[in-house]
Design an enzyme around this catalytic site. Structure first.
Site, short mmCIF file in Angstrom:
data_model
loop_
_atom_site.label_atom_id
_atom_site.label_comp_id
_atom_site.label_asym_id
_atom_site.label_seq_id
_atom_site.Cartn_x
_atom_site.Cartn_y
_atom_site.Cartn_z
N LYS A 175 29.86 46.33 40.00
CA LYS A 175 29.61 46.99 41.29
C LYS A 175 30.73 47.98 41.59
O LYS A 175 31.88 47.61 41.76
CB LYS A 175 29.54 45.97 42.43
CG LYS A 175 29.23 46.64 43.77
CD LYS A 175 29.33 45.69 44.92
CE LYS A 175 30.17 46.14 46.08
NZ LYS A 175 30.43 47.55 46.27
N GLU A 250 42.52 40.65 41.21
CA GLU A 250 43.61 41.64 41.15
C GLU A 250 43.70 42.26 42.53
O GLU A 250 42.80 43.00 42.93
CB GLU A 250 43.27 42.73 40.12
CG GLU A 250 43.33 42.29 38.68
CD GLU A 250 44.74 42.02 38.21
OE1 GLU A 250 45.70 42.44 38.87
OE2 GLU A 250 44.88 41.36 37.17
N CYS A 284 47.61 50.21 43.66
CA CYS A 284 47.99 48.83 43.94
C CYS A 284 49.47 48.60 43.62
O CYS A 284 50.10 47.75 44.21
CB CYS A 284 47.11 47.87 43.16
SG CYS A 284 47.10 48.22 41.40
N GLU A 381 50.49 46.12 53.50
CA GLU A 381 50.14 47.08 52.45
C GLU A 381 49.41 48.25 53.14
O GLU A 381 48.33 48.06 53.71
CB GLU A 381 49.21 46.46 51.40
CG GLU A 381 48.91 47.45 50.30
CD GLU A 381 47.79 47.03 49.35
OE1 GLU A 381 46.84 46.36 49.78
OE2 GLU A 381 47.88 47.40 48.17
P1 NAD Z 1 38.20 46.20 49.32
O1 NAD Z 1 38.74 44.85 49.13
O2 NAD Z 1 37.83 46.65 50.70
O3 NAD Z 1 36.87 46.43 48.44
C1 NAD Z 1 36.84 46.14 47.07
C2 NAD Z 1 35.41 45.90 46.63
O4 NAD Z 1 34.94 44.69 47.21
C3 NAD Z 1 34.40 46.99 47.04
O5 NAD Z 1 33.54 47.26 45.94
C4 NAD Z 1 33.63 46.33 48.18
O6 NAD Z 1 32.30 46.80 48.33
C5 NAD Z 1 33.61 44.89 47.72
N1 NAD Z 1 33.36 43.91 48.79
C6 NAD Z 1 33.60 44.04 50.12
N2 NAD Z 1 33.22 42.92 50.77
C7 NAD Z 1 32.72 42.07 49.83
C8 NAD Z 1 32.16 40.77 49.88
N3 NAD Z 1 32.05 40.10 51.03
N4 NAD Z 1 31.76 40.19 48.73
C9 NAD Z 1 31.89 40.85 47.53
N5 NAD Z 1 32.38 42.09 47.43
C10 NAD Z 1 32.80 42.70 48.57
O7 NAD Z 1 39.28 47.16 48.67
P2 NAD Z 1 39.45 48.72 48.87
O8 NAD Z 1 39.90 48.99 50.26
O9 NAD Z 1 38.26 49.42 48.33
O10 NAD Z 1 40.68 48.95 47.84
C11 NAD Z 1 42.00 48.79 48.19
C12 NAD Z 1 42.56 47.44 47.78
O11 NAD Z 1 42.40 47.21 46.38
C13 NAD Z 1 44.06 47.43 48.02
O12 NAD Z 1 44.45 46.20 48.58
C14 NAD Z 1 44.63 47.59 46.63
O13 NAD Z 1 45.95 47.15 46.47
C15 NAD Z 1 43.66 46.81 45.82
N6 NAD Z 1 43.78 47.17 44.39
C16 NAD Z 1 44.31 46.26 43.50
C17 NAD Z 1 44.47 46.60 42.15
C18 NAD Z 1 45.04 45.62 41.14
O14 NAD Z 1 44.81 45.79 39.95
N7 NAD Z 1 45.80 44.62 41.53
C19 NAD Z 1 44.07 47.84 41.72
C20 NAD Z 1 43.55 48.74 42.64
C21 NAD Z 1 43.40 48.38 43.98
#
Ligand code: NAD
Length: 489
Positions: A175, A250, A284, A381
């Protein structure tokens, strides 16, 4: 008016979407494409297709060597399409073209790496402590994988899931984030071209509350690989209470960069600036907490201010641009709120804190001298171009400040003292410690966090093991009749 329509890729076909939503170009703030909003029924079709493919002879009986060749071909296709994919990612997320080009070119190497590993992952034979019994441990694909990624670096974050999952023989439903899904939906065409059997890889986008929730709780899913923020991760873990899928997470970070007075300060300043302002801070591993030895603090901050103010902000498609907009308006609202609260609570603005140009979601490179570690900009963050600065007087204090966070993803240490570097690397609570460098990654090296930064590791040899499960096969090699059935052997 939007001029492009994207489609989900399910069971080897590109679907005409039943529902769509607008995707916004962050550099202008206007809609530029229509994206398919996958419904729960679409998710069910995709997972059903992945489950059928998992059991199909075409995939199940394909040799690991042949799977590896498909992955290498996919890597080659990614490398051959860097220009187009990079342009789409830049358009849909605002990440500057020079970063998307470089990162996507490297994504090809991730697929090649896992393609090469596919037939090197083996089961074992156990010299078991029982006569006439022979035990082999087969390593089998864990099953259907649900992969969920956020909007930043989607192609990269998908490669560290798809690569090992396909090398292991799993099938997958991926997704893309509802923010900036264009590059992943375009990447689906390359999956198709590479020749993976229908249903092995399905790529869709939609919203978290329906599409994401259904995917991660689906009864036919055995493995969830999630990247995103900690609060979404909690929702995902609750979803997996339904299917009890093996889950890796992650998550975010509040990574410290520790600069000792004995460091090469100019190199350190370049690394700090790249660590926080690359990708407009939407990384991240962003080094968002600078811990600097007090004796060099003023001099170091002056260098950082000069470098931050010289960053060329502008059109992300222009190769000369060094910092683009934030990906969403929501993101800028959040950053402005936390910065305002931090300044009210006593933070001193060194530079930035403004919206620099145009109608897009721009935000200036910002540095806040935080004084103490309780300010919101030090704890939260932000996922944006905001650096919080704290001073320390001793190595022990630097370490205590570095570890004063519930996160533990990345960290940096700048010093010319080798033993100090080793001590810091040993004692920092984070999955990655970069010494006299920052932001280096490789398919060969595991990556992942401590604490609220996540669970499990991606990258490296062991990632394949995380997409397998073992089966112990006990074979009686004796021709003797089986004795008394009530004694365990
Ligand atoms: P987010 O957590 O809002 O969304 C991530 C994904 O989860 C999206 O595809 C979203 O549609 C999905 N999602 C949302 N609600 C859900 C649910 N209830 N069930 C299943 N899926 C659901 O993250 P974001 O704002 O898009 O991205 C930023 C975050 O990602 C930051 O915290 C960043 O640090 C983290 N990040 C971590 C890494 C890593 O490798 N550690 C890499 C990149 C980003």
């Amino acid at each position: 008016m939007t001029d492009a329509v994207f489609r989900n890729f399910i069971d080897g076909r590109f679907d005409e979407p039943s529902a769509t939503f607008d995707s916004v170009d962050p550099s202008t703030g206007t809609a530029w494409a229509r994206m398919p909003a996958a419904s729960e029924a679409d998710v069910d079709r995709a997972v059903g297709a992945a489950h059928r493919a998992l059991r199909s002879d075409l995939w199940r009986r394909m040799t690991a060597t042949a799977r590896g060749k498909l992955l290498v071909k996919l890597g080659d296709l990614v490398a051959a399409n860097v220009g187009r994919l990079a342009e789409l990612e830049t358009r849909d997320t605002g990440k500057i073209i020079r970063e998307t080009r470089a990162q996507i070119a490297y994504v090809g190497d991730y697929y090649r790496y896992y393609g090469g590993l596919a037939d090197k992952h083996e089961g074992t034979h156990v010299p078991v402590d029982k006569a006439d019994l022979d035990v082999t441990i087969r390593s089998e694909p864990i099953g259907v994988v649900a992969a969920v990624v956020p909007w930043n670096s989607q192609l990269f974050l998908s490669a560290v899931k798809l690569g090992p999952a396909l090398a292991a023989g799993c099938t997958i439903v991926l997704k893309a984030s509802e923010d900036g899904p264009a590059p992943l939906l375009a990447f689906a065409e390359l999956v198709h071209e590479a020749g993976f059997p229908a249903g092995v890889v399905n790529i869709l986008t939609g919203f978290g509350h329906d599409c994401g929730r259904r995917l991660t709780s689906h009864p036919l899913v055995s493995r969830v690989a999630f990247t995103g923020g900690p609060s979404t991760a909690r929702a995902v873990v609750r979803n997996t209470a339904e299917n009890l899928a093996y889950t890796t997470l992650e998550l975010g970070g509040k990574s410290p960069v520790v600069v000792f007075a004995d460091a090469d300060l100019d190199s350190a300043a370049n690394a700090v600036v790249a660590g926080i302002f690359a990708a407009t801070g939407q990384s991240c591993v962003a080094g968002s907490r600078l811990l600097v030895e007090r004796s060099v603090k003023d001099e170091f901050l002056a260098r950082l201010k000069r470098k931050a103010e010289a960053i060329r902000i502008g059109d992300p498609q222009d190769p000369a641009t060094e910092m683009g907009p934030l990906a969403t308006l929501r993101q800028r609202d959040w950053i402005e709120k936390v910065v305002a609260e931090s300044l009210t609570a006593g933070g001193m603005l060194v530079t930035g804190g403004t919206r620099p140009v145009g109608s897009g979601f721009y935000y200036a490179p910002t540095i806040i001298d935080a004084g103490g570690s309780d300010l919101p900009c030090v704890r939260e963050e932000l996922f944006g171009p905001v650096l919080s600065v704290l001073a320390f007087d001793s190595e022990a204090q630097a370490l205590a400040l570095a570890n004063d966070t519930p996160f533990g993803l990345a960290s940096g240490v700048f010093t010319s003292n080798l033993s100090k570097a080793h001590r810091m690397a040993r004692d920092i609570h984070a999955g990655v410690v970069w010494v006299n460098t920052y932001r280096a990654v490789s398919p060969l090296v595991p990556f992942g966090g401590y604490g609220l930064s996540g669970l499990g590791r991606e990258g490296g040899l062991d990632a394949i093991r995380d997409y397998t499960r073992s089966k112990s096969v006990w074979i009686n090699t004796s021709d003797e009749p089986i004795p008394d059935p009530f004694v365990m052997r």
